[in-house]
Design an enzyme around this catalytic site. Structure first.
Site, short mmCIF file in Angstrom:
data_model
loop_
_atom_site.label_atom_id
_atom_site.label_comp_id
_atom_site.label_asym_id
_atom_site.label_seq_id
_atom_site.Cartn_x
_atom_site.Cartn_y
_atom_site.Cartn_z
N ARG A 67 0.90 -1.18 -0.05
CA ARG A 67 0.12 -0.06 -0.06
C ARG A 67 0.85 1.27 -0.18
O ARG A 67 0.29 2.36 -0.21
CB ARG A 67 -0.85 0.11 1.36
N LYS A 174 2.86 -20.12 6.20
CA LYS A 174 1.83 -20.64 7.12
C LYS A 174 1.28 -19.36 8.19
O LYS A 174 1.89 -18.32 7.97
CB LYS A 174 2.55 -21.74 8.11
N HIS A 204 9.66 -22.89 6.62
CA HIS A 204 10.91 -22.77 6.40
C HIS A 204 11.96 -23.59 7.22
O HIS A 204 13.05 -23.89 6.72
CB HIS A 204 11.24 -21.53 6.93
N LYS A 208 16.25 -26.17 6.21
CA LYS A 208 17.45 -25.90 6.82
C LYS A 208 18.22 -27.17 6.65
O LYS A 208 17.60 -28.34 6.69
CB LYS A 208 16.83 -26.04 8.36
N GLU A 242 12.00 -20.87 22.35
CA GLU A 242 12.50 -19.34 21.71
C GLU A 242 12.55 -18.82 22.98
O GLU A 242 11.87 -18.89 24.28
CB GLU A 242 11.63 -18.66 21.04
N ASP A 261 0.99 -22.12 15.68
CA ASP A 261 1.88 -21.41 14.83
C ASP A 261 3.25 -22.46 14.68
O ASP A 261 3.90 -22.16 13.60
CB ASP A 261 2.60 -20.33 15.77
N HIS A 266 5.58 -27.24 11.86
CA HIS A 266 7.37 -27.49 12.14
C HIS A 266 7.25 -28.89 12.78
O HIS A 266 8.19 -29.68 12.49
CB HIS A 266 8.03 -26.41 12.75
N LYS A 364 7.49 -19.86 24.14
CA LYS A 364 8.29 -18.55 24.18
C LYS A 364 8.65 -18.26 25.50
O LYS A 364 8.05 -18.78 26.61
CB LYS A 364 7.42 -17.38 23.62
#
Length: 512
Positions: A67, A174, A204, A208, A242, A261, A266, A364
């Site tokens: 945008r 995703k 992703h 790896k 994480e 997520d 994954h 997390k």
């Protein structure tokens, strides 16, 4: 070089000749959401690094769609800043000049028909001036709720038309749906315009090096596969942790959570690669067949209350500083039930894995950033040492480190030097950075190149997506009925119930 009969040399253009690198054909890539963090930090630098390595055709073109009221020159400045800040390879003026010549920008919103008509005109101009040959891919680096609008506009404007030998492909990030029903609805939208063979779902993690090395390690060596079964393996732990909070991602993360997520894609993909049988070949279809067999054989325990755990981080100290709890993060509702930690026990009902639990966890604000697969072996049936000699001896384990310190560790027992017979755990370590002189490409480099070249072994198909949701949906429904996720302090390894989940079976989570 081997000379064939008649004095002929082998065909240097034979795609089976592994001496030649995979190079993308002449093509254009349109990135929707080009100004977002993913495109700025990962996608644009990956494209430049591919160009710098000679893996993009000189006729490659990149069009950004967003945008912002930019012209092409302002877009060039944005791309250059992204490259200088985040590219893996050294900056080359020659590469930049060639790359810059193919940059275009189209301003508009996802429901703006005029903007998509302008995009179609830009694509035609690139075919003529840049030589992209009608080959174009469309990368949806945008929230999933915008997918239908963009796909419909691609169809209306003729951008998705594929009436020649040239390709038109779509690449999506995703999450692939919010549950099984929405995943199927998304599939109907995509397949109404693009064939499944032209649909590339980016996970992703599958790009790896260490994830791909799971298959190389298992099937290129004789020493591991005989032990890779229920006779010798006690359990498998798959962890993606994480040490950060959600940061500025509240708009994406809240309402999705850790399980949707990370676990649905994954972690279940890592489980499938760990548990699959040897494929007939390593072509995409053969690998997918074996992964689908594993996902089809996954069984949930009957008591999800004791075989799963969901948590949410609170305020506290981590890394020497005080951090906010999830409910105190910007733009998070004070009564949000979104999970920031999820753990789950699964079984794979095949002859190879009968009775072996697979423990999955992600979260997390945990102790450190790490992704690993730990195959923990059973204790020896008979140990001819007294208990005092082996009190420091644990289970043998093979740990595949996906990130950040990519490699493989093998843990086994060895005698401690000295007069007494004492046995304790030691490790043998393989690290990618030490064993190879080549730098590992970023996952997005490999995945974007494969999508542009039409190679698809590393992309989950729709059946894999649906099988994963069939596994996770009952767990999500159970958690929704359970109420508020269990709190846990930052810097720890999750809620107490996560540790209890393994302790009931006499096991412990690994501390990476």
């Amino acid at each position: 070089m081997t000379i064939l009969s008649g004095g002929e040399f082998p065909d240097l253009h034979d795609p089976r000749d592994r001496r030649l690198p995979l190079i993308a054909p002449p093509c254009g890539l349109v990135i929707f959401g080009i100004t977002g963090d993913l495109a700025r930090k990962k996608l644009v630098p990956a494209l430049y690094d591919l160009a710098n390595r000679g893996l993009l055709h000189p006729a490659f073109a990149l069009t950004g769609f967003a945008r912002r009221d930019w012209n092409d020159e302002q877009f060039e400045e944005f791309v250059l800043a992204s490259i200088r800040s985040h590219s893996r390879t050294a900056f080359s003026h020659a590469t930049w000049e060639q790359f810059k010549a193919g940059l275009r920008f189209v301003s508009g919103s996802f429901d703006d028909a005029t903007a998509f008509d302008n995009l179609a005109a830009t694509v035609r101009e690139l075919d003529e001036t840049r030589g992209t040959g009608g080959n174009h891919a469309f990368y949806l680096s945008i929230p999933p709720n915008y997918f239908p609008a963009v796909v419909q506009q691609l169809a209306r404007s003729g951008l998705s038309d594929n009436n020649t030998e040239a390709f038109r492909r779509i690449i999506i990030e995703k999450p692939f749906g919010h549950d099984l029903q929405t995943a199927q609805e998304l599939s109907e939208v995509l397949h109404g315009v693009f064939d499944e063979s032209d649909t590339f779902r980016i996970d992703h993690y599958l790009g790896k090096e260490t994830v791909q090395n799971i298959l190389a390690m298992r099937f290129a060596n004789i020493m591991f596969e005989p032990l890779w079964n229920a006779r010798y393996v006690d359990h498998v732990q798959i962890t993606m942790a994480e040490d950060i909070g959600i940061g500025t991602r509240a708009g994406y993360y809240d309402g999705i959570g850790a399980a949707r997520d990370v676990m649905q894609n994954h972690l279940l993909q890592l489980l499938a690669l760990t548990a699959m049988e040897e494929p007939v070949t390593f072509d995409a279809n053969d690998v997918r067949i074996e992964k689908q067999k594993v996902l089809s054989a996954v069984r949930l325990p009957s008591d999800l209350a004791t075989a799963s755990c969901v948590g949410q981080y609170t305020a506290g100290w981590q890394g020497g500083q005080h951090v906010r709890g999830y409910l105190e993060e910007d733009n998070i509702e004070p009564n949000s039930l979104t999970d920031t930690f999820a753990a789950l026990t699964l079984y794979v009902d095949t002859r190879r894995w009968a009775g072996v639990p697979f423990y999955l966890r992600t979260g997390k604000r945990l102790g450190k950033r790490v992704t690993e697969i730990a195959v923990v072996f059973k204790r020896a049936a008979h140990i001819p040492f007294d208990n005092e000699s082996t009190q420091e001896l644990g289970n043998n384990a093979l740990v595949i480190r996906v990130q950040p310190d990519e490699g493989v560790t093998i843990r086994f027992g060895a005698k401690v030097p000295g007069i007494d017979m004492r046995v304790r755990d030691v490790t043998m370590d393989f690290g990618y950075g030490h064993a190879f002189t080549e730098d590992s490409p970023e996952a997005y480099e490999r995945l974007i190149l494969d999508a542009l070249a039409g190679e698809s072994p590393l992309f989950p198909n729709q059946q894999e997506v649906e099988l994963s949701w069939k596994i996770l949906d009952p767990v999500l429904e159970h958690w929704a009925r359970s109420g508020q996720p269990e709190p846990y302090r930052p810097g720890t390894w999750g809620p107490r119930s996560s540790h209890d989940m393994l302790a009931r079976e006499g096991r412990l989570w690994r501390i990476p």
